[in-house]
Scaffold this active site. Structure first.
Site, PDB file in Angstrom:
ATOM      1  N   CYS A  34     -26.943  -7.945  -4.666  1.00 47.73           N
ATOM      2  CA  CYS A  34     -26.354  -9.150  -3.839  1.00 47.73           C
ATOM      3  C   CYS A  34     -26.852 -10.250  -4.128  1.00 47.73           C
ATOM      4  O   CYS A  34     -26.394 -11.295  -3.552  1.00 47.73           O
ATOM      5  CB  CYS A  34     -26.535  -8.521  -2.447  1.00 47.73           C
ATOM      6  SG  CYS A  34     -26.003  -6.847  -1.852  1.00 47.73           S
ATOM      7  N   HIS A  43     -25.823 -14.920   2.090  1.00 51.31           N
ATOM      8  CA  HIS A  43     -25.127 -13.624   1.649  1.00 51.31           C
ATOM      9  C   HIS A  43     -24.567 -13.091   2.898  1.00 51.31           C
ATOM     10  O   HIS A  43     -25.328 -12.892   3.911  1.00 51.31           O
ATOM     11  CB  HIS A  43     -26.416 -12.826   0.845  1.00 51.31           C
ATOM     12  CG  HIS A  43     -25.803 -11.544   0.700  1.00 51.31           C
ATOM     13  ND1 HIS A  43     -24.589 -10.915   0.360  1.00 51.31           N
ATOM     14  CD2 HIS A  43     -26.391 -10.098   0.932  1.00 51.31           C
ATOM     15  CE1 HIS A  43     -24.644  -9.727   0.199  1.00 51.31           C
ATOM     16  NE2 HIS A  43     -25.631  -9.039   0.531  1.00 51.31           N
ATOM     17  N   ASN A  88     -19.742  -6.909   3.400  1.00 46.79           N
ATOM     18  CA  ASN A  88     -20.699  -7.470   2.424  1.00 46.79           C
ATOM     19  C   ASN A  88     -20.032  -7.130   0.814  1.00 46.79           C
ATOM     20  O   ASN A  88     -19.526  -6.021   0.476  1.00 46.79           O
ATOM     21  CB  ASN A  88     -21.664  -6.252   2.518  1.00 46.79           C
ATOM     22  CG  ASN A  88     -22.989  -6.720   1.411  1.00 46.79           C
ATOM     23  OD1 ASN A  88     -22.654  -7.229   0.593  1.00 46.79           O
ATOM     24  ND2 ASN A  88     -24.174  -6.193   1.645  1.00 46.79           N
TER      25      ASN A  88
END
Length: 323
Positions: free
Chosen positions: A114, A250, A280
C-alpha cells in the site's frame, strides 16, 4: 537553483463494475452498516473480464498524459507501483510501455504494497533530481480482488481495484518550500511485522495465496507511523501542518485517516477522502485520490500537499509536494 520533479498531469481509471456493500450480505455474516461503521467504505470497483493491472494502468497513464499535453515518446521512464502485476515477469510497467506505444526510455515495477506509490514517487524524484530522466510516468495500479479470500469478512469487504497516474517533469526551483514539485520524501520499513499483513502464497511457495491481515495490529501501527513519517517529511521540507493545504492519505480505512489527521492537527476539511467510493486500492489509492481531488476542484496549482501510506512489510512513508 534546485532541480525539482513537478506534477504536470494526473489521471485515473476505475473499472465499470461497482460493488456495493450489500453485495456481500448474500454470502457473508456482514451488512452495509457493519462495513461502513468499521471502514467508511460504501462501495468499490472490481476489474471485469480482461481487465488487468497493466490495462488499468495504461488507461490512467493516458489520462495523465492528456492532462499534461504530452505524447508517450516524450516520456523517459515509467515506474509502476503494484503488488498485483499481471505476470510474475515481465513487469506490468513494460506492458504499459508497450500499450502506450512508447519505444524509448525504461520501465519497471516497484513493490511496497500500500506504500508503493509513495516509494515510487521518491524514486522518480531522485531520478529526475539526478538528471537521469526529464519526464517520468508514476502509476499505481492494483487488482486486489484477485487476492481475496471471499470467506474472510475482515478483509474481502475492504479492497477494490483501480489505477491512478502522475506525470512528473523536471523543473527548476529556488530550493525553498515555495518551489513547485516534490519537496521532501520519507521512507521506512520494518520486516519484523510481516505477519500482520501479507499474502500467504507466491511463486517460491508453489501456491496462489490470499491476503491475510490482523486488522487490530495494523490499526495500532498505522496512525503513529503515518503521523510520524508525515512530520518527518514536513520537517525535511521546512514546513509545518499550518502550511499544508491538503493531506491526501492512503485510503485504507476512515478511522485511520481521521486518527492520522487528528494527530497531525489537520481538520478533516483539509483531507481528500475517497475511501467511501473506492475501498482500499493499495498502491493505486493515493494517485486515485489525487486525481479525484483535482477533478473535484479541491487540489489547485500552488497547493501544498502531503501524502502518506502504510502497507505490508511493514513499509510506510510520506511525500511533501507543491502542486
Amino acid at each position: 537553483m534546485t532541480r525539482r520533479a513537478i506534477v504536470t498531469g494526473v489521471g485515473h481509471y476505475l473499472p465499470d463494475r461497482v460493488v456495493e456493500n450489500s453485495h456481500f450480505e448474500s454470502f457473508l455474516d456482514t451488512s452495509d452498516e457493519w462495513i461502513r461503521a468499521r471502514s467508511g467504505i460504501e462501495r468499490r470497483h472490481f476489474a471485469t473480464e480482461g481487465e488487468t493491472t497493466s490495462t488499468m494502468g495504461t488507461q490512467a497513464a493516458r489520462a495523465a498524459l492528456a492532462a499534461a499535453g504530452r505524447a508517450p515518446d516524450e516520456v523517459d521512464a515509467i515506474i509502476l507501483a503494484t503488488s498485483t502485476a499481471d505476470l510474475t515477469f515481465p513487469s506490468a510497467a513494460t506492458m504499459v510501455q508497450a500499450e502506450l506505444g512508447m519505444t524509448r526510455g525504461f520501465a519497471f515495477d516497484i513493490q511496497a504494497v500500500c506504500a508503493g506509490f509513495v516509494f515510487a514517487l521518491a524514486n522518480a524524484s531522485a531520478l529526475i533530481a539526478s538528471g537521469q530522466a526529464e519526464r517520468i510516468l508514476v502509476i499505481g495500479s492494483e487488482t486486489f480482488s484477485k487476492l481475496m479470500d471471499w470467506s474472510d469478512r475482515g478483509t474481502c469487504v475492504l479492497f477494490g481495484d483501480g489505477a491512478g497516474a502522475l506525470l512528473l517533469e523536471a523543473g527548476e526551483g529556488a530550493g525553498t518550500a515555495a518551489d513547485r514539485g516534490i519537496l521532501a520524501t520519507d521512507l521506512h520499513s520494518d520486516g519484523r511485522h510481516k505477519d500482520i499483513l501479507y499474502v500467504d502464497g507466491g511463486v517460491s511457495t508453489e501456491r496462489v495465496g490470499h491476503l491475510r491481515m490482523e486488522g487490530r495490529e495494523v490499526f495500532r501501527h498505522a496512525i503513529d507511523k503515518l503521523a510520524a513519517t508525515a512530520q518527518s517529511a514536513m520537517d525535511k521540507a521546512g514546513i509545518t501542518s499550518a502550511d499544508v493545504n491538503w493531506i491526501v492519505p492512503h485510503q485504507a480505512n476512515i478511522r485511520i485517516i481521521q486518527g492520522t489527521a487528528k494527530k497531525m492537527q489537520m481538520p478533516m476539511d483539509n483531507v481528500v477522502v475517497t475511501v467511501q467510493d473506492h475501498g482500499n486500492t493499495s498502491a493505486a489509492s493515493i494517485p486515485l485520490a489525487l486525481s479525484v481531488g483535482v477533478e473535484r476542484g479541491q487540489i489547485r496549482p500552488g497547493d501544498l500537499v502531503v501524502t502518506e501510506a502504510i502497507g505490508g512489510g511493514l513499509a510506510w512513508g510520506a511525500v511533501v509536494l507543491r502542486w
